[in-house]
Structures are given as C-alpha cells and as structure tokens.
Enzyme design. Sequence first.
Site, mmCIF file in Angstrom:
data_model
loop_
_atom_site.group_PDB
_atom_site.id
_atom_site.type_symbol
_atom_site.label_atom_id
_atom_site.label_comp_id
_atom_site.label_asym_id
_atom_site.label_seq_id
_atom_site.Cartn_x
_atom_site.Cartn_y
_atom_site.Cartn_z
ATOM 1 N N ASN A 9 -27.714 13.055 12.254
ATOM 2 C CA ASN A 9 -27.511 11.611 12.368
ATOM 3 C C ASN A 9 -26.046 11.354 12.022
ATOM 4 O O ASN A 9 -25.664 11.401 10.861
ATOM 5 C CB ASN A 9 -28.441 10.889 11.385
ATOM 6 C CG ASN A 9 -28.138 9.408 11.272
ATOM 7 O OD1 ASN A 9 -27.417 8.850 12.103
ATOM 8 N ND2 ASN A 9 -28.685 8.767 10.254
ATOM 9 N N LYS A 11 -24.353 8.654 12.258
ATOM 10 C CA LYS A 11 -24.034 7.299 11.765
ATOM 11 C C LYS A 11 -22.806 6.769 12.497
ATOM 12 O O LYS A 11 -22.645 7.034 13.685
ATOM 13 C CB LYS A 11 -23.871 7.319 10.235
ATOM 14 C CG LYS A 11 -25.062 8.023 9.560
ATOM 15 C CD LYS A 11 -25.101 7.877 8.080
ATOM 16 C CE LYS A 11 -26.325 8.630 7.559
ATOM 17 N NZ LYS A 11 -26.547 8.403 6.136
ATOM 18 N N GLU A 169 -37.085 9.970 4.084
ATOM 19 C CA GLU A 169 -35.722 9.924 3.554
ATOM 20 C C GLU A 169 -35.694 9.056 2.300
ATOM 21 O O GLU A 169 -35.545 7.828 2.391
ATOM 22 C CB GLU A 169 -34.772 9.324 4.604
ATOM 23 C CG GLU A 169 -34.717 10.131 5.885
ATOM 24 C CD GLU A 169 -33.364 9.971 6.576
ATOM 25 O OE1 GLU A 169 -32.716 10.990 6.806
ATOM 26 O OE2 GLU A 169 -32.955 8.832 6.850
HETATM 27 P P1 PGA Z 1 -27.210 12.549 4.363
HETATM 28 O O1 PGA Z 1 -27.848 11.451 5.365
HETATM 29 O O2 PGA Z 1 -27.642 13.900 4.886
HETATM 30 O O3 PGA Z 1 -25.722 12.345 4.477
HETATM 31 O O4 PGA Z 1 -27.760 12.272 3.017
HETATM 32 C C1 PGA Z 1 -29.167 11.585 5.854
HETATM 33 C C2 PGA Z 1 -29.521 10.381 6.676
HETATM 34 O O5 PGA Z 1 -29.117 9.271 6.314
HETATM 35 O O6 PGA Z 1 -30.224 10.512 7.703
#
Ligand code: PGA
Length: 258
Positions: A9, A11, A169
Amino acid sequence: MRRFLIAGNWKMHKTVQETEAFAADLLPRLSAGSASRPDILICPGFPLLAAAHKAFSGSAVSWGAQNCHAEAGGAYTGEVSVEMLKSLDCTYVIIGHSERRAMFAETNQSCAAKIKAAMSGGLKPIYCVGETLEERRGNLTNDVLQRQIVEGLDGVEPGVDGVLTIAYEPVWAIGTGLAATSEMAEEAHAFIRAQLRDKHGEKTAEAVRILYGGSMKPGNAADLLKRPNVDGGLIGGASLEAESFAAIISHAEALAEH
Ligand code: PGA
C-alpha cells in the site's frame, strides 16, 4: 490451502518515474514462477496506475487501487469508479483503510457499499479492519472487529472463491514501527475467521484470506506469516523499497506450505 497475498500500500507516495524505477528494481528480484510464490500486489495512487499497468503487465505483480467510489458513475468530482479501475486492469481495491476512516469519514456502512460495488464490478476488495490503541487498552478489540465485520460486510456475499480479502490492521501498529506480536495477530485473525464462519459458513471462512498490516518488515514477516490464520501482509513503509518488499515476498515463498 490459502495462497499468501503480499500487498503493498503505497499511500500518497511516489511519482510515475519512481513507479517505473521501483518495477525495474523489483522484478529481477522475484523468483521464476513457482507454485509456492505468493500472489503479489502493488496499490499505488490513482495517477500511477497506468504506469503500474505498463511496468507490471505480464509479470508476477498485480496492481490495484487504494479506494473507489460506490456509485457506478456520476457527478462526484474527484472520485474514481470501479469501472475506471477495471479499465486499467486493476484486480484489487483496498477499502476502509484506517487512514480513510480517520481522515476521510469512511464508515462501516460506506465500506459495505464500496465492497458491494467492487465485487459486482469484478474487483477483489481488501477490506481493512482494526482497533485503535485506546480500544485495545479498553479490551474492546473483539467488539470493534465484530462490528466492522458485521456492518462492513452487511449485504455482502463473500462466496467460496476467495474474492474477498480482509486486512487486520491495528491502528496503533500502522506506520509506527510497533507491529502486533504474532500472537496478537493470530488471535485477531482467528476471531475474524470465526465471525465469518458464524455468518457465512465454513467454506467461505476458509476461503477468505486475512492479511496482517501494521509495521510488517523483513525482520518480523516470517514470524507473522507462520501463524495459521495469517494469509499475507498489507505493507506500507516496507513496500516502498524493492529490497524490503522482495525480502517479505521471499519469506512468504519459503513458508508457502504453512
Ligand atoms: P505500515 O502501513 O506497513 O507502514 O505500517 C501498513 C498500512 O497502512 O497498510
């Protein structure tokens, strides 16, 4: 037996050029096709999907979106429909990420509408659930997960072919470096699967993949993926570098017979 899904992901990170560079770096690191290779997915921002399509076509890597709109089309300035995503050959869409719940007013109900739209339009939803730190400290984790599952899947028929994926999550683990222990993850995943079993039966519950997300890294991936109800990862930070993403993929591949 559920095949692992290792999903990135991205983002609001990367440009078109950086997407191309990432693909050029990642693809040579992947093993030649083997039965134990996990399903691999990258979910970049909308403007990067065409570049992902170009760079990953014909490879082991699929691409998908981080959100979609529940309506098929119309006057929704700034929004993106399932059909638009399908026209870019997306296969998956993340729905209800905690950042969207916290910052963009997503609710279990809006998630249910989006999941239904995605499934009827031929996209596989990855539905995100998870508790905040306050909720965990207040012993509310299971209540929160149950509500997110019941309301977010209201009217959804997940079926027995694994079209629906759920990502557990814990909000306190996302982007913090503080991953859940593999015991905590397994406990939550088993609880989610039990909810699915109650509502949709054994076959559906066994078919749905449940990913762990929240600071999954090369160093903790194997421990998490070893757990019987952990079927992959939804990875933010560690998916931005080909090296760390490929390392997590290798752990999944080595554990494929879990
Ligand atoms: P992270 O994000 O691996 O940076 O903690 C996971 C997510 O938000 O899907």
